[in-house]
Design a protein around this motif. Structure first.
Motif, PDB file in Angstrom:
ATOM      1  N   ALA A 105       0.831  -1.203   0.000  1.00 23.24           N
ATOM      2  CA  ALA A 105       0.000   0.000   0.000  1.00 23.24           C
ATOM      3  C   ALA A 105       0.871   1.261   0.000  1.00 23.24           C
ATOM      4  CB  ALA A 105      -0.926  -0.002   1.211  1.00 23.24           C
ATOM      5  N   ARG A 106       1.936   1.251   0.803  1.00 23.41           N
ATOM      6  CA  ARG A 106       2.839   2.411   0.820  1.00 23.41           C
ATOM      7  C   ARG A 106       3.488   2.620  -0.547  1.00 23.41           C
ATOM      8  NH1 ARG A 106       4.189   0.297   5.977  1.00 23.41           N
ATOM      9  NH2 ARG A 106       5.997  -0.778   5.097  1.00 23.41           N
ATOM     10  N   TRP A 107       3.875   1.522  -1.162  1.00 26.52           N
ATOM     11  CA  TRP A 107       4.474   1.609  -2.502  1.00 26.52           C
ATOM     12  C   TRP A 107       3.487   2.216  -3.493  1.00 26.52           C
ATOM     13  CZ3 TRP A 107       2.991  -0.321  -7.183  1.00 26.52           C
ATOM     14  CH2 TRP A 107       3.920  -0.271  -8.219  1.00 26.52           C
ATOM     15  N   LEU A 108       2.225   1.783  -3.422  1.00 31.17           N
ATOM     16  CA  LEU A 108       1.223   2.277  -4.357  1.00 31.17           C
ATOM     17  C   LEU A 108       0.975   3.774  -4.168  1.00 31.17           C
ATOM     18  CD1 LEU A 108      -0.719   1.529  -6.630  1.00 31.17           C
ATOM     19  CD2 LEU A 108      -2.405   0.871  -4.900  1.00 31.17           C
ATOM     20  N   VAL A 109       0.957   4.211  -2.925  1.00 29.73           N
ATOM     21  CA  VAL A 109       0.767   5.637  -2.652  1.00 29.73           C
ATOM     22  C   VAL A 109       1.963   6.446  -3.178  1.00 29.73           C
ATOM     23  CG1 VAL A 109       0.596   7.368  -0.816  1.00 29.73           C
ATOM     24  CG2 VAL A 109      -0.761   5.271  -0.690  1.00 29.73           C
ATOM     25  N   GLU A 110       3.140   5.876  -3.115  1.00 29.58           N
ATOM     26  CA  GLU A 110       4.306   6.568  -3.671  1.00 29.58           C
ATOM     27  C   GLU A 110       4.174   6.761  -5.181  1.00 29.58           C
ATOM     28  OE1 GLU A 110       7.648   4.216  -2.623  1.00 29.58           O
ATOM     29  OE2 GLU A 110       7.598   4.757  -0.492  1.00 29.58           O
ATOM     30  N   GLN A 111       3.565   5.769  -5.841  1.00 30.52           N
ATOM     31  CA  GLN A 111       3.390   5.870  -7.299  1.00 30.52           C
ATOM     32  C   GLN A 111       2.235   6.792  -7.666  1.00 30.52           C
ATOM     33  OE1 GLN A 111       6.028   4.152  -8.483  1.00 30.52           O
ATOM     34  NE2 GLN A 111       6.170   3.474  -6.332  1.00 30.52           N
ATOM     35  N   GLU A 132      -6.520   6.838  -2.461  1.00 28.19           N
ATOM     36  CA  GLU A 132      -6.894   6.448  -1.102  1.00 28.19           C
ATOM     37  C   GLU A 132      -7.054   4.939  -1.117  1.00 28.19           C
ATOM     38  OE1 GLU A 132     -10.015   8.820   0.851  1.00 28.19           O
ATOM     39  OE2 GLU A 132     -10.004  10.056  -0.965  1.00 28.19           O
ATOM     40  N   LEU A 133      -6.768   4.299  -0.001  1.00 26.91           N
ATOM     41  CA  LEU A 133      -6.871   2.841   0.025  1.00 26.91           C
ATOM     42  C   LEU A 133      -7.078   2.314   1.429  1.00 26.91           C
ATOM     43  CD1 LEU A 133      -3.822   2.169   1.138  1.00 26.91           C
ATOM     44  CD2 LEU A 133      -3.205   2.351  -1.263  1.00 26.91           C
ATOM     45  N   LYS A 134      -7.507   1.068   1.488  1.00 27.57           N
ATOM     46  CA  LYS A 134      -7.702   0.363   2.758  1.00 27.57           C
ATOM     47  C   LYS A 134      -7.178  -1.056   2.570  1.00 27.57           C
ATOM     48  CE  LYS A 134     -11.988   2.906   3.829  1.00 27.57           C
ATOM     49  NZ  LYS A 134     -11.532   3.689   4.992  1.00 27.57           N
ATOM     50  N   VAL A 135      -6.531  -1.603   3.617  1.00 27.82           N
ATOM     51  CA  VAL A 135      -6.005  -2.961   3.535  1.00 27.82           C
ATOM     52  C   VAL A 135      -6.767  -3.873   4.498  1.00 27.82           C
ATOM     53  CG1 VAL A 135      -3.736  -2.108   2.873  1.00 27.82           C
ATOM     54  CG2 VAL A 135      -4.188  -2.610   5.270  1.00 27.82           C
ATOM     55  N   PHE A 136      -6.945  -5.135   4.079  1.00 25.57           N
ATOM     56  CA  PHE A 136      -7.724  -6.081   4.873  1.00 25.57           C
ATOM     57  C   PHE A 136      -7.085  -7.468   4.841  1.00 25.57           C
ATOM     58  CE2 PHE A 136     -10.729  -3.100   2.852  1.00 25.57           C
ATOM     59  CZ  PHE A 136     -11.257  -2.490   3.983  1.00 25.57           C
ATOM     60  N   VAL A 137      -7.084  -8.131   5.997  1.00 20.27           N
ATOM     61  CA  VAL A 137      -6.689  -9.533   6.039  1.00 20.27           C
ATOM     62  C   VAL A 137      -7.498 -10.236   7.126  1.00 20.27           C
ATOM     63  CG1 VAL A 137      -4.671  -8.941   7.463  1.00 20.27           C
ATOM     64  CG2 VAL A 137      -4.809 -11.189   6.404  1.00 20.27           C
ATOM     65  N   ASP A 138      -8.680 -10.710   6.729  1.00 22.18           N
ATOM     66  CA  ASP A 138      -9.474 -11.610   7.565  1.00 22.18           C
ATOM     67  C   ASP A 138      -9.940 -11.013   8.888  1.00 22.18           C
ATOM     68  OD1 ASP A 138     -10.685 -14.082   7.975  1.00 22.18           O
ATOM     69  OD2 ASP A 138      -8.973 -14.900   9.044  1.00 22.18           O
ATOM     70  N   THR A 139      -9.925  -9.694   9.023  1.00 25.62           N
ATOM     71  CA  THR A 139     -10.369  -9.087  10.273  1.00 25.62           C
ATOM     72  C   THR A 139     -11.435  -8.020  10.036  1.00 25.62           C
ATOM     73  OG1 THR A 139      -8.502  -7.552  10.143  1.00 25.62           O
ATOM     74  CG2 THR A 139      -8.207  -9.511  11.501  1.00 25.62           C
ATOM     75  N   ALA A 140     -12.016  -7.991   8.849  1.00 23.19           N
ATOM     76  CA  ALA A 140     -13.036  -7.006   8.492  1.00 23.19           C
ATOM     77  C   ALA A 140     -14.100  -7.705   7.652  1.00 23.19           C
ATOM     78  CB  ALA A 140     -12.400  -5.848   7.715  1.00 23.19           C
ATOM     79  N   PRO A 141     -15.280  -7.105   7.510  1.00 18.08           N
ATOM     80  CA  PRO A 141     -16.347  -7.724   6.722  1.00 18.08           C
ATOM     81  C   PRO A 141     -16.067  -7.680   5.218  1.00 18.08           C
ATOM     82  CG  PRO A 141     -17.063  -5.590   7.521  1.00 18.08           C
ATOM     83  CD  PRO A 141     -15.735  -5.856   8.164  1.00 18.08           C
ATOM     84  N   VAL A 142     -15.110  -8.486   4.803  1.00 15.70           N
ATOM     85  CA  VAL A 142     -14.675  -8.553   3.407  1.00 15.70           C
ATOM     86  C   VAL A 142     -14.766 -10.008   2.944  1.00 15.70           C
ATOM     87  CG1 VAL A 142     -12.689  -8.288   1.866  1.00 15.70           C
ATOM     88  CG2 VAL A 142     -13.133  -6.574   3.625  1.00 15.70           C
ATOM     89  N   TRP A 146      -3.637 -23.779  -0.594  1.00 15.41           N
ATOM     90  CA  TRP A 146      -2.823 -23.237   0.492  1.00 15.41           C
ATOM     91  C   TRP A 146      -2.468 -21.767   0.279  1.00 15.41           C
ATOM     92  CZ3 TRP A 146      -3.756 -27.017   3.519  1.00 15.41           C
ATOM     93  CH2 TRP A 146      -3.732 -28.341   3.076  1.00 15.41           C
ATOM     94  N   LEU A 147      -3.456 -20.898   0.320  1.00 22.39           N
ATOM     95  CA  LEU A 147      -3.219 -19.463   0.186  1.00 22.39           C
ATOM     96  C   LEU A 147      -3.909 -18.698   1.310  1.00 22.39           C
ATOM     97  CD1 LEU A 147      -3.728 -18.720  -3.639  1.00 22.39           C
ATOM     98  CD2 LEU A 147      -1.555 -18.730  -2.399  1.00 22.39           C
ATOM     99  N   PHE A 148      -3.147 -17.852   2.005  1.00 21.27           N
ATOM    100  CA  PHE A 148      -3.746 -16.845   2.870  1.00 21.27           C
ATOM    101  C   PHE A 148      -4.143 -15.668   1.987  1.00 21.27           C
ATOM    102  CE2 PHE A 148      -0.793 -18.594   6.271  1.00 21.27           C
ATOM    103  CZ  PHE A 148      -1.809 -19.240   6.959  1.00 21.27           C
ATOM    104  N   LEU A 149      -5.343 -15.135   2.208  1.00 21.85           N
ATOM    105  CA  LEU A 149      -5.855 -14.091   1.332  1.00 21.85           C
ATOM    106  C   LEU A 149      -5.858 -12.726   2.010  1.00 21.85           C
ATOM    107  CD1 LEU A 149      -8.909 -16.004  -0.183  1.00 21.85           C
ATOM    108  CD2 LEU A 149      -6.568 -15.858  -1.071  1.00 21.85           C
ATOM    109  N   GLY A 150      -5.556 -11.714   1.235  1.00 25.94           N
ATOM    110  CA  GLY A 150      -5.639 -10.333   1.678  1.00 25.94           C
ATOM    111  C   GLY A 150      -6.197  -9.487   0.554  1.00 25.94           C
ATOM    112  N   ALA A 151      -6.581  -8.266   0.858  1.00 22.66           N
ATOM    113  CA  ALA A 151      -7.154  -7.390  -0.166  1.00 22.66           C
ATOM    114  C   ALA A 151      -6.808  -5.945   0.125  1.00 22.66           C
ATOM    115  CB  ALA A 151      -8.673  -7.564  -0.232  1.00 22.66           C
ATOM    116  N   ILE A 152      -6.648  -5.196  -0.950  1.00 15.23           N
ATOM    117  CA  ILE A 152      -6.488  -3.744  -0.867  1.00 15.23           C
ATOM    118  C   ILE A 152      -7.607  -3.115  -1.684  1.00 15.23           C
ATOM    119  CG2 ILE A 152      -5.037  -1.753  -1.405  1.00 15.23           C
ATOM    120  CD1 ILE A 152      -2.587  -3.537  -1.115  1.00 15.23           C
ATOM    121  N   TYR A 153      -8.416  -2.288  -1.033  1.00 17.49           N
ATOM    122  CA  TYR A 153      -9.413  -1.499  -1.740  1.00 17.49           C
ATOM    123  C   TYR A 153      -8.770  -0.149  -2.075  1.00 17.49           C
ATOM    124  CZ  TYR A 153     -13.182  -4.619  -0.050  1.00 17.49           C
ATOM    125  OH  TYR A 153     -13.994  -5.693   0.213  1.00 17.49           O
TER     126      TYR A 153
END
Length: 349
Positions: A118-124, A129-139, A167-174
């Motif tokens: 996310a930090r890299w994307l903001v640099e580009q 604006e963005l939000k990051v999620f990994v199994d702790t939000a209603p996503v 065998w994948l842990f999932l995450g998401a960036i909005y």
């Protein structure tokens, strides 16, 4: 620095950066809500298949799609981090802990990498604006992963990748960026029903539908009360989670241990744990042993309850003193499980 006018270059660089940070899979999906996904969610909840997980019902309106949660979102970056096991999860052992919980807490590992991306994307693109999620939000990470092309939701309801198996842990960036979406992944389960047939408690009323109330992962992790007696024998030696439906998936033959994130390697003492030592854990010892582990969140009482069920199923008379010592446990659920286990271990067949 990526040229701000070259979206394709940004997307290519984004995916390269994600892989550099340890993600084995990355894809992009539109952030618009999908009415079909929303309908399936509400149908599942209405059937009561979420069990005691009231948090899924309470925030269903937000969970049903990215823009229901955050109307400004325009794209979803779906990511998967491999935790492919070195040994067969179905191998015999004294006690079984699900592969995902044998190492460090994946929430910490995945979130750290997500924040770096996310930090890299903001640099580009400083305007994003963005939000990051990994199994702790209603996503709904699994259907979003399918929409982003990194895999498909198999008949066991988990995401399957033709490169990384189950065998994948999932995450998401909005993000508010308008990114070009990847093609959704098609279903490749075909006529296979290995996962359905492997379930010890018949937790699948039909393919692509899980009744959590019958699932050993739910019973050993989410369920707080006594384990229903109808499922105790079927639990066998599973003390935290269950990998059976994942482990039998034929697509796992393509999973490469080399793709596993280095920080997700299993702890040797959790691959084939000593059941007798686990039964002896008090609260302080439990917290110390599982510091930095996802197991810590269930607490000592729930975990020891699970271990007592496994002890009762073991047929190992050497465990009787450990079990007997828990008959007077301060937690009534633990004490009841000890009584059940002792009866199993001391009653002749």
């Amino acid at each position: 620095m990526v040229n701000s006018r070259d979206t394709a270059s940004l997307e290519d660089a984004l995916k390269a950066k994600a892989r550099e940070l340890g993600f084995a899979a990355v894809g992009i999906a539109p952030a618009a809500d999908d009415p079909v996904r929303a309908e399936r969610l509400h149908e599942w909840l209405d059937a009561g298949h979420h069990g005691d997980m009231a948090w899924m019902q309470n925030r269903a309106d937000v969970r049903q799609g990215p823009q229901s949660m955050w109307p400004a979102a325009r794209s979803v970056i779906a990511l998967g981090m491999s935790y492919a096991p070195e040994v067969d999860p179905l191998a015999e052992g004294e006690a079984k802990i699900s592969v995902y919980a044998q190492g460090r807490d994946y929430h910490d590992v995945v979130k750290k990498a997500l924040k770096a991306l996310a930090r890299w994307l903001v640099e580009q693109r400083p305007e994003t604006e963005l939000k990051v999620f990994v199994d702790t939000a209603p996503v709904m990470e699994k259907p979003l992963g399918e929409a982003a092309g990194i895999g498909w939701q198999g008949k066991h309801t988990n995401l399957v990748s033709h490169e990384h198996g189950s065998w994948l842990f999932l995450g998401a960036i909005y993000t508010t960026l308008e990114l070009s979406a990847d093609a959704p992944h098609g279903d490749r389960c075909g006529s296979c029903r290995a996962c359905q047939d492997a379930c010890p408690t018949n937790a699948f009323p039909r393919p692509y539908r899980l009744d959590a109330r019958r699932c050993i992962s739910y019973l050993t992790i989410e369920h707080k009360g006594p384990i229903p007696e109808e499922f105790r024998e079927a639990m066998g030696n599973r003390i935290y989670g269950c990998d059976d439906c994942l482990a039998v998936c034929p697509w796992n033959k393509f999973a490469d241990i080399a793709a596993r994130h280095a920080k997700l390697a299993p702890r040797e003492d959790l691959v084939d744990p000593d059941l007798g030592k686990l039964l002896a854990l008090d609260d302080a010892a439990f917290r110390a042993k599982f510091s930095g582990s996802p197991i810590k969140r269930v607490g000592r009482n729930r975990f020891v309850r699970n271990c007592l069920i496994a002890a009762g199923n073991s047929g190992d008379a050497a465990l009787v003193p450990r079990v007997r010592a828990l008959l007077g446990d301060d937690d009534p659920v633990v004490a009841e499980a000890a009584e059940w286990a002792l009866a199993r271990l001391t009653t002749s067949p």
